[in-house]
Design an enzyme around this catalytic site. Structure first.
Site, PDB file in Angstrom:
ATOM      1  N   GLU A  39      28.551  35.455  26.713  1.00  0.00           N
ATOM      2  CA  GLU A  39      29.715  34.565  26.797  1.00  0.00           C
ATOM      3  C   GLU A  39      30.220  34.385  25.372  1.00  0.00           C
ATOM      4  OE1 GLU A  39      31.182  33.393  29.371  1.00  0.00           O
ATOM      5  OE2 GLU A  39      29.737  33.948  30.902  1.00  0.00           O
ATOM      6  N   CYS A  99      35.593  27.258  23.711  1.00  0.00           N
ATOM      7  CA  CYS A  99      35.926  28.688  23.801  1.00  0.00           C
ATOM      8  C   CYS A  99      37.188  28.900  24.642  1.00  0.00           C
ATOM      9  CB  CYS A  99      34.760  29.470  24.375  1.00  0.00           C
ATOM     10  SG  CYS A  99      34.097  28.700  25.859  1.00  0.00           S
TER      11      CYS A  99
HETATM   12  P1  NDP Z   1      27.145  32.041  16.777  1.00  0.00           P
HETATM   13  O1  NDP Z   1      27.378  33.386  17.345  1.00  0.00           O
HETATM   14  O2  NDP Z   1      27.179  31.863  15.330  1.00  0.00           O
HETATM   15  O3  NDP Z   1      25.704  31.484  17.244  1.00  0.00           O
HETATM   16  C1  NDP Z   1      25.342  31.382  18.604  1.00  0.00           C
HETATM   17  C2  NDP Z   1      23.820  31.301  18.694  1.00  0.00           C
HETATM   18  O4  NDP Z   1      23.256  32.547  18.270  1.00  0.00           O
HETATM   19  C3  NDP Z   1      23.211  30.235  17.806  1.00  0.00           C
HETATM   20  O5  NDP Z   1      22.104  29.639  18.448  1.00  0.00           O
HETATM   21  C4  NDP Z   1      22.753  31.059  16.603  1.00  0.00           C
HETATM   22  O6  NDP Z   1      21.741  30.432  15.872  1.00  0.00           O
HETATM   23  C5  NDP Z   1      22.247  32.294  17.302  1.00  0.00           C
HETATM   24  N1  NDP Z   1      22.138  33.494  16.470  1.00  0.00           N
HETATM   25  C6  NDP Z   1      22.683  33.750  15.247  1.00  0.00           C
HETATM   26  N2  NDP Z   1      22.347  35.003  14.830  1.00  0.00           N
HETATM   27  C7  NDP Z   1      21.589  35.545  15.805  1.00  0.00           C
HETATM   28  C8  NDP Z   1      20.954  36.819  15.995  1.00  0.00           C
HETATM   29  N3  NDP Z   1      21.045  37.793  15.088  1.00  0.00           N
HETATM   30  N4  NDP Z   1      20.261  37.026  17.136  1.00  0.00           N
HETATM   31  C9  NDP Z   1      20.181  36.084  18.083  1.00  0.00           C
HETATM   32  N5  NDP Z   1      20.744  34.855  17.973  1.00  0.00           N
HETATM   33  C10 NDP Z   1      21.446  34.595  16.852  1.00  0.00           C
HETATM   34  O7  NDP Z   1      28.175  31.080  17.526  1.00  0.00           O
HETATM   35  P2  NDP Z   1      28.483  29.539  17.225  1.00  0.00           P
HETATM   36  O8  NDP Z   1      27.227  28.752  17.403  1.00  0.00           O
HETATM   37  O9  NDP Z   1      29.213  29.432  15.937  1.00  0.00           O
HETATM   38  O10 NDP Z   1      29.450  29.165  18.444  1.00  0.00           O
HETATM   39  C11 NDP Z   1      30.824  29.340  18.403  1.00  0.00           C
HETATM   40  C12 NDP Z   1      31.235  30.566  19.179  1.00  0.00           C
HETATM   41  O11 NDP Z   1      30.745  30.488  20.508  1.00  0.00           O
HETATM   42  C13 NDP Z   1      32.737  30.712  19.308  1.00  0.00           C
HETATM   43  O12 NDP Z   1      33.114  32.045  19.067  1.00  0.00           O
HETATM   44  C14 NDP Z   1      33.007  30.344  20.755  1.00  0.00           C
HETATM   45  O13 NDP Z   1      34.174  30.908  21.289  1.00  0.00           O
HETATM   46  C15 NDP Z   1      31.767  30.853  21.420  1.00  0.00           C
HETATM   47  N6  NDP Z   1      31.572  30.187  22.693  1.00  0.00           N
HETATM   48  C16 NDP Z   1      31.784  30.892  23.850  1.00  0.00           C
HETATM   49  C17 NDP Z   1      31.676  30.269  25.073  1.00  0.00           C
HETATM   50  C18 NDP Z   1      31.897  31.006  26.359  1.00  0.00           C
HETATM   51  O14 NDP Z   1      31.609  30.445  27.409  1.00  0.00           O
HETATM   52  N7  NDP Z   1      32.409  32.220  26.352  1.00  0.00           N
HETATM   53  C19 NDP Z   1      31.366  28.844  25.161  1.00  0.00           C
HETATM   54  C20 NDP Z   1      31.158  28.210  23.897  1.00  0.00           C
HETATM   55  C21 NDP Z   1      31.268  28.871  22.718  1.00  0.00           C
HETATM   56  P3  NDP Z   1      22.143  29.413  14.679  1.00  0.00           P
HETATM   57  O15 NDP Z   1      23.227  28.514  15.168  1.00  0.00           O
HETATM   58  O16 NDP Z   1      20.904  28.677  14.455  1.00  0.00           O
HETATM   59  O17 NDP Z   1      22.623  30.278  13.550  1.00  0.00           O
END
Ligand code: NDP
Length: 524
Positions: A259, A293
């Protein structure tokens, strides 16, 4: 309330009200959680190691063996209790959501707590039907029968973002559990406390403690989770991280749901109810400080109504009260959860203004210690501006004037993202016609955002916005392995096509094939 030993960090959530200053450095191996509206320190959680993540997956797997063998009716009944416990602690949960993510109290209740409670109740009621064996009528082999059955995958790894730290992961957790899985959740490092509190409530709901684990940490902990032997991954986050997750899952052949980001367009037709459209767009662009999002991220208003629409949206924006919701003040727009996101929003707005957009209202960071960006409306935007092409994820509504609806739909589709989209028109049939032409996972006519709160409808994107669906029967079944059983309906000594091959059999089959397939299709 009982706190499981592995989750001792969850106690931090309850101590969070005694905030200290954020300038305190986290101890080694720790992550700090801060109130984004004030900068106050809320607590610390461990930055868990790959070995700890693997142990969490193993514990969930042991517990899942017994859980997954129980009938879905029993699992659903037991998970349903979570909604009751959530309501017992609703004030405490709202309070922590507000303090840890900066959102308003109404958003914490309406966009997080109620969404989870309703999802739990919905799937508790309907999952037994959705996961019941499903017969497949066979087309050719009428003497046999087939059915699908849905088997838990094992351990689901859930990696979550910070914008809806309760609704997104806990909704997915509850669906995974009802589907018979164990779960290990890696919340965002920005909002770990709410995940730990949510797990405390899970234990209080008398669900098997080891079955659902929370591992806290940064991106590396998320990567470690994918490497820890999980059987399915549900990732919600940015496109950039989604690519890494897909690559890591692909290498290990772990199925996944992604997502990812959105860039939702709002197409405003000449016959739109402008009062409704303007209120919807303002709410859709500013709710949760624009960190949704599905936020309205670009508006295409046809020339005939552009000025009247802008005037209404700007009026809405000027009336909004922005501030620290954790102070108890009544506010409409809260803080932004992540400091780096404020910088992204500022860069996109400054870039648009430099490229010729006009600032109607807002446009600046808020003053004070917290992470605020003013509700902002830009007009005169063009499709080639970053603000119209890149995800903003902040309280900014860029508006572009277009000649007609055809141009609006063409521009709406001119994006690498396709999560949500919106159409405003008084002509419902035309609205549906336009909606079907827009490339998005969900298109709403005359409304915004709301379908995330409908667990019965699928949520997910097309193009780079994701792969697979959460929510709905589609999302629930994705959390299971779909297996197929084919069995005999009548006892027969042998099938005609088995050995030995005979010329007589060939001729009979050929005659039959000509009879069946030689006719015109519609004569069959
Ligand atoms: P990120 O992609 O930065 O992070 C998402 C999660 O992935 C966090 O828990 C992060 O950890 C973790 N993560 C980071 N690097 C890795 C890796 N290499 N492997 C596995 N996990 C990893 O997203 P954001 O938290 O900044 O969220 C915002 C984004 O989410 C926006 O683009 C938004 O559109 C999207 N989003 C989409 C939704 C949907 O339903 N389609 C709903 C809500 C948001 P950590 O935070 O600890 O770095």
């Amino acid at each position: 309330m009982r706190v499981p030993p592995t989750m001792a960090a969850g106690t931090v959530a309850r101590m969070g009200s005694a905030a200290t200053n954020v300038s305190a450095k986290p101890a080694d191996g720790k992550i700090t959680s801060i109130n984004p509206a004030t900068g106050a320190l809320l607590g610390e959680v461990p930055d868990q190691t790959p070995a700890e993540v693997r142990a969490a997956v193993e514990a969930a797997r042991q517990a899942q063996r017994e859980w997954g063998a129980r009938p879905v009716e029993e699992r659903a009944r037991r998970v349903a209790r979570y909604a009751e416990v959530l309501m017992v602690h609703v004030e405490e949960v709202i309070d922590l959501l507000v303090r840890e993510s900066g959102k308003t109290r109404l958003e914490a209740l309406g966009m997080e707590v109620i969404v989870v409670a309703d999802l739990v109740r919905y799937f508790a009621k309907h999952a037994p039907r959705m996961l019941a064996p499903e017969p497949i009528p066979l087309h050719l082999l009428k003497h046999r029968a087939s059915y699908l059955h849905f088997v838990p995958r094992g351990v689901v790894g859930i990696i979550a973002p910070w914008n809806f730290p309760l609704a997104i992961p806990i909704g997915e957790v509850m669906m995974s559990l009802i589907a018979g899985n164990g779960v290990v959740l890696k919340p965002s490092e920005v909002t770990p406390l709410i995940a730990l509190l949510a797990r405390e409530l899970y234990v209080e709901a008398d669900l098997p403690p080891d079955l659902f684990q929370v591992v806290t940490g940064r991106g590396a902990t998320g990567a470690a989770l994918i490497d820890a032997g999980i059987d399915y991954c549900v990732f919600t986050g940015s496109v950039a991280t989604g690519r890494k997750v897909a690559a890591a899952c692909g290498e290990r052949l772990i199925p996944y749901t992604l997502e990812l980001g959105g860039k939702a367009p709002a197409v405003v037709c000449a016959d739109a109810d402008l009062d409704r459209a303007a209120q919807a767009i303002a709410w859709g662009g500013f709710a949760n400080a624009g960190q949704v999002c599905a936020s309205v991220e670009r508006v295409y208003a046809v020339d005939a109504v552009h000025d009247a629409l802008v005037e209404r949206i700007v009026r809405c924006a000027r009336e909004l009260r922005q501030g620290d919701a954790s102070s108890g003040a009544e506010v409409d727009v809260g803080a932004m959860a992540w400091d780096q996101q404020v910088a992204t929003v500022e860069r996109l707005v400054d870039g648009a203004l430099a490229a010729g957009a006009k600032l109607e209202v807002g446009g600046k960071r808020g003053s004070g210690p917290g992470q605020f960006f003013q509700p902002t409306v830009l007009t005169g935007c063009r499709q080639d501006m970053d603000v119209m092409r890149k995800e903003i994820f902040g309280p900014v509504i860029p508006i572009m004037r277009v000649a007609d609806e055809d141009e609006a739909v063409r521009l709406a589709n001119d994006s690498h993202l396709g999560l949500l989209a919106y159409v405003f028109t008084r002509d419902r049939e035309r609205g549906k016609w336009l909606a079907e032409r827009i490339e998005a996972g969900t298109v709403m006519v005359n409304d915004v955002l709301a379908t995330y709160a409908c667990p019965e409808t699928p949520w997910g994107g097309v193009k780079r916005s994701g792969i697979g669906r959460t929510h709905s029967i589609l999302g629930l079944r994705d959390l299971c392995e779909t297996r197929h059983v084919n069995h005999d309906r009548i006892a027969m000594p042998r099938e005609v096509w088995w050995y030995p091959y005979r010329l007589g059999t060939f001729r009979a089959l050929l005659r039959g094939a000509k009879l069946m397939f030689g006719k015109r299709f519609w004569q069959c």
